[in-house]
Design a protein around this motif. Structure first.
Motif: not given
Length: 114
Positions: A25-33, A73-77
């Motif tokens: 739910s939201g951007s995964i680009s912020r997650f390092t791993v 990252n574009a699909k947050n998946t």
């Protein structure tokens, strides 16, 4: 509030393939791993694979050469492509990341029949 939702599990014969998805739910680009874990009945949860924001990947020895983790990252998946499945891969598979605390999805069941 970050939520992770896994999907794609099911019943497959040994030697078959499945692709698991973990939608955030939201951007995964912020997650390092981001990682995939699994837990078989009566066993401890174990790390299966991880992928960094830079695309570096790590795998458990038991799945190297058979499983591939990737993130879109574009699909947050985040995905886990599982090939040449074995009965010992049977488990509930969980998606995980860290965002102030450890965040887990609800899991998806993978059953591999012999």
């Amino acid at each position: 509030q970050v939520q992770l939702v896994e999907s794609g599990g099911g019943l497959v014969q040994a030697g078959g393939s499945l692709r698991l998805s973990c939608a955030a739910s939201g951007s995964i680009s912020r997650f390092t791993v981001m990682r995939w874990y699994r837990q078989a009945p009566g066993k401890q949860r174990e790390l299966v694979a991880g992928v960094t924001s830079g695309g570096d990947t790590t795998y458990a020895d038991s799945v190297k050469g058979r499983f591939t983790i990737s993130r879109d990252n574009a699909k947050n998946t985040v995905y886990l492509q599982m090939n040449r499945l074995k009965p010992e891969d049977t488990a509930v598979y969980y998606c995980n990341t860290q965002w102030g605390r450890s965040i887990w999805g609800q899991g998806t069941q993978v059953t591999v029949s012999s």
